[in-house]
Scaffold this active site. Structure first.
Site, short mmCIF file in Angstrom:
data_model
loop_
_atom_site.label_atom_id
_atom_site.label_comp_id
_atom_site.label_asym_id
_atom_site.label_seq_id
_atom_site.Cartn_x
_atom_site.Cartn_y
_atom_site.Cartn_z
N HIS A 36 39.59 26.04 53.14
CA HIS A 36 38.92 27.09 53.92
C HIS A 36 37.40 26.93 53.81
O HIS A 36 36.69 26.99 54.82
CB HIS A 36 39.35 28.48 53.46
CG HIS A 36 38.48 29.58 54.00
ND1 HIS A 36 38.37 29.84 55.34
CD2 HIS A 36 37.63 30.44 53.38
CE1 HIS A 36 37.51 30.84 55.53
NE2 HIS A 36 37.05 31.22 54.35
N HIS B 228 30.62 31.85 49.88
CA HIS B 228 30.72 33.13 50.59
C HIS B 228 31.82 34.06 50.09
O HIS B 228 31.71 35.27 50.26
CB HIS B 228 30.82 32.93 52.11
CG HIS B 228 32.16 32.52 52.61
ND1 HIS B 228 32.54 31.20 52.70
CD2 HIS B 228 33.21 33.26 53.05
CE1 HIS B 228 33.78 31.15 53.18
NE2 HIS B 228 34.20 32.38 53.40
N ASP B 229 32.86 33.54 49.47
CA ASP B 229 33.94 34.39 48.96
C ASP B 229 33.91 34.58 47.45
O ASP B 229 34.81 35.20 46.89
CB ASP B 229 35.30 33.83 49.38
CG ASP B 229 35.65 34.15 50.83
OD1 ASP B 229 35.22 35.20 51.34
OD2 ASP B 229 36.37 33.35 51.46
N GLU C 143 33.54 38.34 46.39
CA GLU C 143 34.71 39.10 46.84
C GLU C 143 36.01 38.68 46.14
O GLU C 143 36.84 39.53 45.83
CB GLU C 143 34.85 38.88 48.35
CG GLU C 143 35.75 39.86 49.05
CD GLU C 143 35.65 39.69 50.56
OE1 GLU C 143 36.70 39.50 51.18
OE2 GLU C 143 34.52 39.73 51.12
N ASP C 144 36.20 37.38 45.91
CA ASP C 144 37.51 36.89 45.49
C ASP C 144 37.57 36.26 44.10
O ASP C 144 38.62 35.77 43.70
CB ASP C 144 38.02 35.84 46.50
CG ASP C 144 38.31 36.45 47.87
OD1 ASP C 144 38.48 37.68 47.95
OD2 ASP C 144 38.34 35.69 48.85
N ASP D 246 32.60 31.84 59.19
CA ASP D 246 33.81 32.23 58.46
C ASP D 246 34.88 32.75 59.43
O ASP D 246 36.05 32.37 59.35
CB ASP D 246 33.43 33.31 57.43
CG ASP D 246 34.61 33.77 56.58
OD1 ASP D 246 35.47 32.95 56.22
OD2 ASP D 246 34.65 34.98 56.25
#
Length: 164
Positions: free
Chosen positions: A29, A55-56, A59-60, A115
């Protein structure tokens, strides 16, 4: 000496270690998002490309804005923070709460668009009709809240969502 983009990539690979995106390793991804940005001419823009790899992470993974600040500097950390979802009851509420952060940073808009293109393309390629429909349904709000001037990626996203 490793470039900042390469440092960001290595950091993201480490942080997303055993995570999957659908059924594939998460790096697939992240690589897709980076390739969308490359296609639109951002390959030399270190802050955007580094933020795309990362970018994640807020968040993740267990990565904080502060960690990104110390590792990659304020600008990259702020882009990643801006695209990181705020808490909410559902996807729509989270997005409505997150959109002002994204809008506050032109580079965050660019990363968010890449994204979303990558997510939509992956869903179409894997024939995940439920995800394709979800992205199509979300598109009007996504467009209304984030569209600020003509980035060429908007045209691609409109086509992917079958909007003329």
């Amino acid at each position: 000496f490793m470039s900042i983009q390469n440092q960001a990539k290595q950091f993201a690979i480490f942080k997303h270690d055993n995570q999957k995106y659908e059924s594939v390793p998460y790096i697939i991804h992240l690589n897709h998002v980076v390739s969308v940005l490359t296609e639109y001419g951002y390959a030399e823009e270190d802050e955007i490309m580094s933020a795309a790899w990362l970018h994640d992470t807020i968040e993740d993974t267990n990565t904080s804005h502060l960690t990104l600040f110390f590792e990659f500097g304020k600008e990259i950390a702020d882009i990643v923070w801006a695209v990181s979802s705020e808490p909410g009851e559902n996807r729509q509420e989270k997005f409505i709460k997150t959109a002002p952060k994204i809008l506050s940073n032109k580079k965050a808009i660019i990363v968010k668009l890449a994204d979303r293109i990558a997510n939509t393309e992956a869903s179409l390629a894997a024939n995940k009709r439920n995800l394709v429909r979800m992205y199509e349904k979300e598109f009007p709000l996504f467009y209304r809240l984030l569209y600020r001037g003509d980035l060429p990626m908007w045209e691609k996203l409109k086509k992917l969502n079958q909007i003329d």
